[in-house]
Design an enzyme around this catalytic site. Structure first.
Site, PDB file in Angstrom:
ATOM      1  N   LYS A  67     -43.215  11.347  17.172  1.00  0.00           N
ATOM      2  CA  LYS A  67     -41.995  10.301  17.544  1.00  0.00           C
ATOM      3  C   LYS A  67     -40.765  11.146  18.129  1.00  0.00           C
ATOM      4  O   LYS A  67     -40.144  10.316  19.058  1.00  0.00           O
ATOM      5  CB  LYS A  67     -41.581   9.882  16.250  1.00  0.00           C
ATOM      6  N   ARG A  69     -45.614  13.199   1.923  1.00  0.00           N
ATOM      7  CA  ARG A  69     -45.130  12.417   3.035  1.00  0.00           C
ATOM      8  C   ARG A  69     -46.087  11.422   3.734  1.00  0.00           C
ATOM      9  O   ARG A  69     -45.848  10.403   3.998  1.00  0.00           O
ATOM     10  CB  ARG A  69     -44.684  13.425   4.185  1.00  0.00           C
ATOM     11  N   ARG A 102     -40.315  23.859  10.319  1.00  0.00           N
ATOM     12  CA  ARG A 102     -39.772  23.101   9.091  1.00  0.00           C
ATOM     13  C   ARG A 102     -40.218  23.666   7.646  1.00  0.00           C
ATOM     14  O   ARG A 102     -41.315  23.577   7.691  1.00  0.00           O
ATOM     15  CB  ARG A 102     -39.755  21.573   9.400  1.00  0.00           C
ATOM     16  N   ARG A 105     -45.978  22.468  14.473  1.00  0.00           N
ATOM     17  CA  ARG A 105     -45.024  22.060  14.985  1.00  0.00           C
ATOM     18  C   ARG A 105     -44.045  23.349  14.762  1.00  0.00           C
ATOM     19  O   ARG A 105     -44.073  23.905  13.848  1.00  0.00           O
ATOM     20  CB  ARG A 105     -44.514  20.829  14.201  1.00  0.00           C
ATOM     21  N   ARG A 107     -37.746   3.395   7.284  1.00  0.00           N
ATOM     22  CA  ARG A 107     -38.680   3.924   6.817  1.00  0.00           C
ATOM     23  C   ARG A 107     -39.431   3.008   5.535  1.00  0.00           C
ATOM     24  O   ARG A 107     -40.248   3.307   5.003  1.00  0.00           O
ATOM     25  CB  ARG A 107     -38.526   5.295   6.068  1.00  0.00           C
TER      26      ARG A 107
HETATM   27  P1  AMP Z   1     -38.420  13.450   9.484  1.00  0.00           P
HETATM   28  O1  AMP Z   1     -37.747  14.545  10.137  1.00  0.00           O
HETATM   29  O2  AMP Z   1     -38.223  12.120  10.055  1.00  0.00           O
HETATM   30  O3  AMP Z   1     -39.911  13.717   9.109  1.00  0.00           O
HETATM   31  O4  AMP Z   1     -37.770  13.417   8.201  1.00  0.00           O
HETATM   32  C1  AMP Z   1     -37.719  14.525   7.261  1.00  0.00           C
HETATM   33  C2  AMP Z   1     -37.370  14.305   5.684  1.00  0.00           C
HETATM   34  O5  AMP Z   1     -36.060  13.383   5.594  1.00  0.00           O
HETATM   35  C3  AMP Z   1     -38.280  13.067   5.284  1.00  0.00           C
HETATM   36  O6  AMP Z   1     -39.508  13.467   4.669  1.00  0.00           O
HETATM   37  C4  AMP Z   1     -37.467  12.356   4.015  1.00  0.00           C
HETATM   38  O7  AMP Z   1     -37.471  13.272   3.029  1.00  0.00           O
HETATM   39  C5  AMP Z   1     -36.025  12.558   4.837  1.00  0.00           C
HETATM   40  N1  AMP Z   1     -35.788  11.261   5.473  1.00  0.00           N
HETATM   41  C6  AMP Z   1     -35.739  11.121   7.017  1.00  0.00           C
HETATM   42  N2  AMP Z   1     -35.356   9.920   7.297  1.00  0.00           N
HETATM   43  C7  AMP Z   1     -35.312   9.183   5.850  1.00  0.00           C
HETATM   44  C8  AMP Z   1     -35.164   7.659   5.663  1.00  0.00           C
HETATM   45  N3  AMP Z   1     -35.028   6.725   6.771  1.00  0.00           N
HETATM   46  N4  AMP Z   1     -34.997   7.279   4.446  1.00  0.00           N
HETATM   47  C9  AMP Z   1     -35.297   8.264   3.491  1.00  0.00           C
HETATM   48  N5  AMP Z   1     -35.542   9.822   3.619  1.00  0.00           N
HETATM   49  C10 AMP Z   1     -35.659   9.979   5.031  1.00  0.00           C
END
Ligand code: AMP
Length: 220
Positions: A13, A172, A160, A127, A88
């Site tokens: 994404k 996740r 990360r 990654r 989400r």
């Molecule tokens: P990502 O970089 O999109 O994988 O996000 C990393 C982490 O941030 C996720 O595993 C969640 O813990 C938190 N996070 C990101 N976007 C959201 C969202 N829309 N709602 C809740 N938690 C989020």
């Protein structure tokens, strides 16, 4: 135009959103990046969000939704944006619809990325991200020109924290299945969903999908 990137972790994404952003000028708004920046800066929001993120859980809506609302009200997002990592859940999608509707706007396009699960886990483990400009690389599929260094800004790349924790990865993916995947139907019903597979098994990678999506966006 308001575009949402949908898909499990590791489908690409961020990479696709970044390429579309470069070509269209719409800002890429990644909730994960905003949280990680706040964690790095040790802000109050960052300290609170880290409790959830480090475990692979979702950050509560009371924190996430106002953060997105504020970001969408910034000047560069007035004409459109690419949301990467939000919504989400169905609740977040409904709140986003409300936020946009108040401004006479709506979600115009949802790009749903799919990838076989075994590839997804491998991609999360390989990654690497730039802590400065947020560019994303992959040591196998999309390596930087110089190992460990960001092509865009020269910063050292990092892994990360939640990508190096197998338990957080599992959590996740579980949350994706349970809470995020119902959004596919939600947006299908709105008639805005476009599904694209990214996989080495069909030799289709994020760069090609991004190219096709840019053409599609520009043709509208
Ligand atoms: P990502 O970089 O999109 O994988 O996000 C990393 C982490 O941030 C996720 O595993 C969640 O813990 C938190 N996070 C990101 N976007 C959201 C969202 N829309 N709602 C809740 N938690 C989020």
């Amino acid at each position: 135009m308001y575009i949402i990137m949908l898909g499990a972790q590791g489908t690409g994404k961020g990479t696709v959103a970044g390429l579309i952003s470069k070509e269209t000028g719409f800002p890429q708004i990644s909730t994960g990046d905003i949280f990680r920046q706040n964690i790095k800066d040790k802000t109050e929001l960052g300290v609170e969000a880290d409790k959830y993120i480090s475990q692979g859980n979702l950050v509560p809506d009371e924190i996430t939704v106002p953060m997105v609302k504020n970001r969408l009200s910034e000047d560069d997002a007035i004409g459109g944006a690419i949301l990467d990592g939000f919504p989400r859940t169905i609740e977040q999608a409904q709140k986003l619809d409300e936020i946009l509707a108040k401004e006479g706007k709506k979600v115009d396009l949802v790009i749903n990325l799919t990838t076989p699960k075994d590839e997804i886990i491998d991609r999360m483990l390989t990654r690497r991200v730039c802590p400065n400009c947020k560019a994303t690389f992959n040591t196998k599929l999309h390596p930087p020109k110089v190992e460990g260094i960001c092509d865009e800004c020269g910063e050292s790349l990092v892994q990360r924290a939640d990508d190096s924790n197998p338990e957080a990865i599992r959590r996740r993916l579980e949350i994706y299945e349970e809470k995020t995947s119902p959004l596919v139907d939600y947006y299908k019903k709105q008639g805005v969903l476009k599904t694209e597979e990214i996989s080495i098994s069909i030799n289709r990678m994020g760069t090609e999908v991004a190219k096709d999506m840019v053409e599609f966006i520009k043709s509208r």
